[in-house]
Design an enzyme around this catalytic site. Structure first.
Site, mmCIF file in Angstrom:
data_model
loop_
_atom_site.group_PDB
_atom_site.id
_atom_site.type_symbol
_atom_site.label_atom_id
_atom_site.label_comp_id
_atom_site.label_asym_id
_atom_site.label_seq_id
_atom_site.Cartn_x
_atom_site.Cartn_y
_atom_site.Cartn_z
ATOM 1 N N CYS A 98 -54.060 -0.323 49.250
ATOM 2 C CA CYS A 98 -53.086 0.459 50.002
ATOM 3 C C CYS A 98 -53.599 1.895 50.060
ATOM 4 C CB CYS A 98 -51.695 0.380 49.360
ATOM 5 S SG CYS A 98 -51.454 1.506 47.965
ATOM 6 N N LYS A 110 -45.122 12.132 40.612
ATOM 7 C CA LYS A 110 -46.080 12.114 39.504
ATOM 8 C C LYS A 110 -46.943 13.371 39.510
ATOM 9 C CE LYS A 110 -49.160 9.205 42.278
ATOM 10 N NZ LYS A 110 -49.769 7.874 42.385
ATOM 11 N N LYS A 112 -50.671 15.066 37.651
ATOM 12 C CA LYS A 112 -51.891 14.648 36.970
ATOM 13 C C LYS A 112 -52.735 15.851 36.558
ATOM 14 C CE LYS A 112 -51.964 10.234 39.418
ATOM 15 N NZ LYS A 112 -52.718 9.309 40.299
ATOM 16 N N CYS A 147 -55.359 4.838 44.219
ATOM 17 C CA CYS A 147 -55.497 4.758 42.766
ATOM 18 C C CYS A 147 -56.952 4.719 42.298
ATOM 19 C CB CYS A 147 -54.735 3.540 42.242
ATOM 20 S SG CYS A 147 -52.938 3.715 42.355
ATOM 21 N N CYS A 160 -58.770 -0.917 42.715
ATOM 22 C CA CYS A 160 -57.438 -0.979 42.103
ATOM 23 C C CYS A 160 -57.061 -2.447 41.928
ATOM 24 C CB CYS A 160 -56.426 -0.265 42.994
ATOM 25 S SG CYS A 160 -56.043 -1.152 44.518
ATOM 26 N N ARG A 176 -48.382 0.257 30.511
ATOM 27 C CA ARG A 176 -49.537 1.168 30.487
ATOM 28 C C ARG A 176 -49.403 2.128 29.316
ATOM 29 N NH1 ARG A 176 -49.454 4.399 35.602
ATOM 30 N NH2 ARG A 176 -50.315 2.501 36.557
ATOM 31 N N ARG A 219 -48.702 12.636 33.852
ATOM 32 C CA ARG A 219 -49.268 11.361 33.429
ATOM 33 C C ARG A 219 -50.368 11.590 32.389
ATOM 34 N NH1 ARG A 219 -48.456 7.316 37.614
ATOM 35 N NH2 ARG A 219 -46.403 7.712 38.539
#
Length: 580
Positions: free
Chosen positions: A490, A224, A226, A494, A445, A89, A158
Site C-alpha cells: 500500500c 504517529k 518517529k 512501511c 512490508c 510489536r 514510536r
C-alpha cells in the site's frame, strides 16, 4: 519549565477536543481515560476480537487486530466470523536486545504466535498470529524480560531508531544511550498499560485525578511520530524519513551533539495530491544537554498544530511543509525559551547494512546476518529460526536489529568465530553477504494476508520478483551491482519504498506503481516512472531502463543516480512500459 508545560495552557483547546470535534479516532482517545477504554473488560470476555473503539486504543499498547484475509471468502461463505488474530510489536530502542530477551521473543513466537519472528524496518520485533485469549500472557512475558510493547504503535512517539553497529568508539555507544533516553522521555505516562498487562492493579482515572499526560495531553498526538539517530556518514536508519532525525556530531571520538532535521515521512494516499512522502528539513544543532528538551518541544508543536480532522493529513511533515521551517523554528524557540543554533552541514555517504564479520571498537567481533524481509522462520533450505536460537543460546552474544530487517550478533570473541560460523552453516544460514545477491538490498512490508491496509502483495511476492530482476542484471553484465529494491502493499510506505533505487508500491490487486531514482545515501526521493504496472510485467518494465544504465552510465554511477541524472521524462521517452 518544559516545552509541554510552556505550551499546555494556551493550546489546550487543541489537545482536549470537545464533542463533535476532530476525527472519530480523536473522540475515542479523548474518551479513553488515558488509553484504558474498555480494553480490560473486553480482554476478559470470551470473544475472538475487540470492538471498534478498542481496536484503536490497543494500538497504543503495541497491538494490531488483524484477520487472515486469505480465509475471508471461505469463512464468509460458511457464515463464520473472520479468522481474527493479533500482531504484537515490542518497542526496542536502537534495536538492542540481550540474548535472554531475544530467546523470550523466540519462545513466545512458538508458544502463542505463528512460529515466526519478524524484524521490522524500525528495529523492532513483531509476533504474528496471536489469539486474543493469549494476548495478556504474551505481553506480560515480554515485560518480564524487561521489554515493553507500550508505544510501539499508536499516535505517540514510536520506537526510536539508531545505528546498531558497534564499530566505532565510545561515541557510538552514546548514540545508543540517547536512543534509550529519548524513548523513555517521549513515552506516554498513563498507568493504563501497567494496569492491564503487567501488574493488574486497576487505578481508574476517576480514582486518580492526579494522573495526567504532561507531554501528550488527553488526546495524544494527531498521528504517529518517529525519531531516529544516525551516525556520521552512515544513513542506515534513513534519517531524512523521520519526524525528528538526529545526525551525531563528533569531536574526535567524543559525541558533542546532533544536527536536527524534521518533517520527514513516507506515507501518502493514492489519488490525493495533498498527501506525499517528504524528506526532513534541517532545523538546528543540539548539544547533548539540550537535545531531549528540543525533541520534546518539536513533539509538542506537532501535538498542538497537527491536523486532527484528517488522519491522512495528520503527520508533522505537513505542518513543516505548509507553515515553513522558519515558523516551526520560531515556535520551538518560544517553547524552549532560548535560540536554536543553526544546523551544521550533513554528509551521508551510504546506507551501510553492516553484514558479514566486522570488528568492534573493543576488539571483539560482530556478525551481520541477512534475514529475508525480516521474517525469521525455518524452511526446507534454511532453518533460520532454529539456527539463530541455537547460536544465541550457546554463545550468548548481544543481539541488535538493523533498519534493513537484519540481525547483528555482537561481542563475539576471536576464538569463537569459527565455531559460530560452523554452527550457522549447519542450519543453512548464509554468513557471506556476497552470496546473497540482489536480495541483499531488498525490503518488503508484510502486506497480505494479515495487514488490513494492504491492497496488494509484498513480502510473499518480492523474493521471486527479485530473482527475475537479478536475471536481467546478469544478462546485462550487471551482476553484483548494488540496487535497493523496496516493496510495499500500500502507499503508507512501511518499507520506505520512496527512498530506493527502485520502489514498488501496491496500487490495487496485482498492480504496482514503479518508482526509480533514489540514491544510495538515502538523501533523495525517487520519482514515479510507471503507474499501475501488473506484477508479472515489473521485470519487463525495468529491463529497458537497466539496459540504458548499462550503456550510458558514468563511471561507477549507481542505477538511482543514473535515473536522476537522465530524468524521468527522458527515460519514459526512450523506453516502453509493459502494461499488457
Amino acid at each position: 519549565m518544559t516545552a509541554s508545560e510552556h505550551s499546555g495552557s494556551e493550546n489546550s483547546h487543541l489537545k482536549a477536543l470537545g464533542p463533535g470535534e476532530g476525527s472519530k479516532v480523536e473522540q475515542i482517545k479523548v474518551n479513553s481515560h488515558l488509553l484504558r477504554g474498555k480494553i480490560a473488560e473486553e480482554l476478559a470476555e470470551p470473544t475472538s476480537h475487540f470492538t471498534e473503539d478498542q481496536i484503536q486504543l490497543i494500538k497504543f499498547h503495541g497491538i494490531y487486530q488483524q484477520d487472515d484475509r486469505d480465509l475471508r471468502q471461505v469463512r464468509k461463505a460458511a457464515r463464520a466470523e473472520k479468522a481474527y488474530q493479533f500482531m504484537v510489536r515490542s518497542r526496542i530502542p536502537g534495536g538492542v536486545l540481550t540474548p535472554e530477551q531475544y530467546l523470550v521473543q523466540d519462545e513466545l513466537a512458538d508458544r502463542y504466535g505463528n512460529g515466526t519472528l519478524r524484524f521490522t524496518t524500525r528495529q523492532s520485533i513483531q509476533l504474528h498470529g496471536i489469539l486474543k485469549e493469549n494476548l495478556h500472557q504474551t505481553i506480560h512475558d515480554i515485560n518480564k524480560a524487561l521489554l515493553s510493547t507500550l508505544a510501539a504503535c499508536g499516535d505517540v512517539n514510536r520506537n526510536v531508531m539508531a545505528c546498531p553497529a558497534p564499530t566505532s568508539s565510545r561515541a557510538q555507544a552514546r548514540v545508543q544511550e540517547f536512543a534509550h533516553r529519548l524513548a523513555m522521555h517521549l513515552a506516554p505516562r498513563s498507568r493504563a498499560y501497567s494496569e492491564i498487562w503487567v501488574d493488574g492493579k486497576k487505578t481508574h482515572i476517576i480514582e486518580s485525578p492526579d494522573e495526567v499526560e504532561p507531554m501528550y495531553g488527553p488526546t495524544y498526538l494527531p498521528r504517529k511520530f518517529k525519531v531516529g539517530i544516525a551516525f556520521p556518514g552512515d544513513n542506515c536508519i534513513d534519517v531524512y524519513t523521520q519526524d525528528i532525525g538526529l545526525i551525531a556530531r563528533l569531536d574526535g571520538d567524543k559525541l558533542i551533539g546532533f544536527t536536527v532535521v524534521i518533517g520527514g515521512g513516507m506515507g501518502m494516499t493514492h489519488g490525493k495530491s495533498e498527501t506525499f512522502p517528504r524528506l526532513g528539513t534541517p532545523l538546528c544543532d543540539a548539544s547533548t544537554d539540550t537535545v531531549v528538551a528540543i525533541a520534546e518541544a518539536i513533539l509538542t508543536v506537532q501535538r498542538d498544530y497537527g491536523d486532527r480532522k484528517n488522519r491522512k493529513h495528520a503527520r508533522m511533515k505537513y505542518v513543516v511543509d505548509e507553515r515553513g521551517i522558519d515558523w516551526f523554528r520560531d515556535e520551538v524557540e518560544r517553547r524552549l525559551g532560548f535560540t536554536l543554533a543553526p544546523p551544521s552541514p550533513v554528509e551521508l555517504h551510504a546506507i551501510e547494512d553492516h553484514l558479514g564479520w566486522q570488528q568492534q571498537a573493543d576488539g571483539r567481533w560482530f556478525l551481520g546476518l541477512h534475514i529475508e524481509n525480516g521474517r525469521v522462520r525455518d524452511t526446507e533450505t534454511a532453518q533460520v529460526k532454529t539456527g539463530l536460537r541455537e547460536v544465541v543460546a550457546h554463545f550468548r552474544p548481544g543481539v541488535r536489529l538493523t533498519p534493513q530487517q537484519n540481525i547483528l550478533l555482537t561481542d563475539i570473541e576471536e576464538a569463537q568465530r569459527d565455531e559460530v560460523e560452523a554452527m550457522l552453516k549447519r542450519y543453512g544460514i548464509v554468513t557471506d553477504p556476497a552470496a546473497i545477491g540482489a536480495y541483499r538490498f531488498a525490503m518488503a512490508c508484510p502486506a497480505l494476508p494479515t495487514c488490513g491496509l494492504a491492497v496488494a502483495e509484498s513480502e510473499r511476492v518480492l523474493p521471486e520478483l527479485v530473482k527475475e530482476i537479478e536475471t536481467s542484471l546478469e544478462e546485462l553484465g550487471l551482476a553484483g551491482e548494488p540496487i535497493s529494491i523496496r516493496m510495499t502493499g500500500c502507499p503508507n510506505g512501511c518499507a520506505r519504498p520512496y527512498m530506493g533505487d527502485i520502489g514498488l508500491v501496491g496500487r490495487s490487486k496485482d498492480l504496482y506503481n514503479v518508482y526509480i531514482g533514489g540514491d544510495q545515501a538515502g538523501t533523495r526521493l525517487n520519482v514515479l516512472y510507471a503507474a499501475s504496472v501488473p506484477l508479472k510485467n515489473i521485470p519487463a518494465t525495468l529491463q529497458p531502463v537497466l539496459a540504458l544504465w548499462k550503456q550510458e552510465r558514468q563511471r561507477e554511477e549507481s542505477f538511482g543516480d543514473f535515473c536522476h541524472r537522465v530524468g524521468i521524462e527522458r527515460l519514459r521517452e526512450r523506453t516502453t512500459v509493459a502494461t499488457a
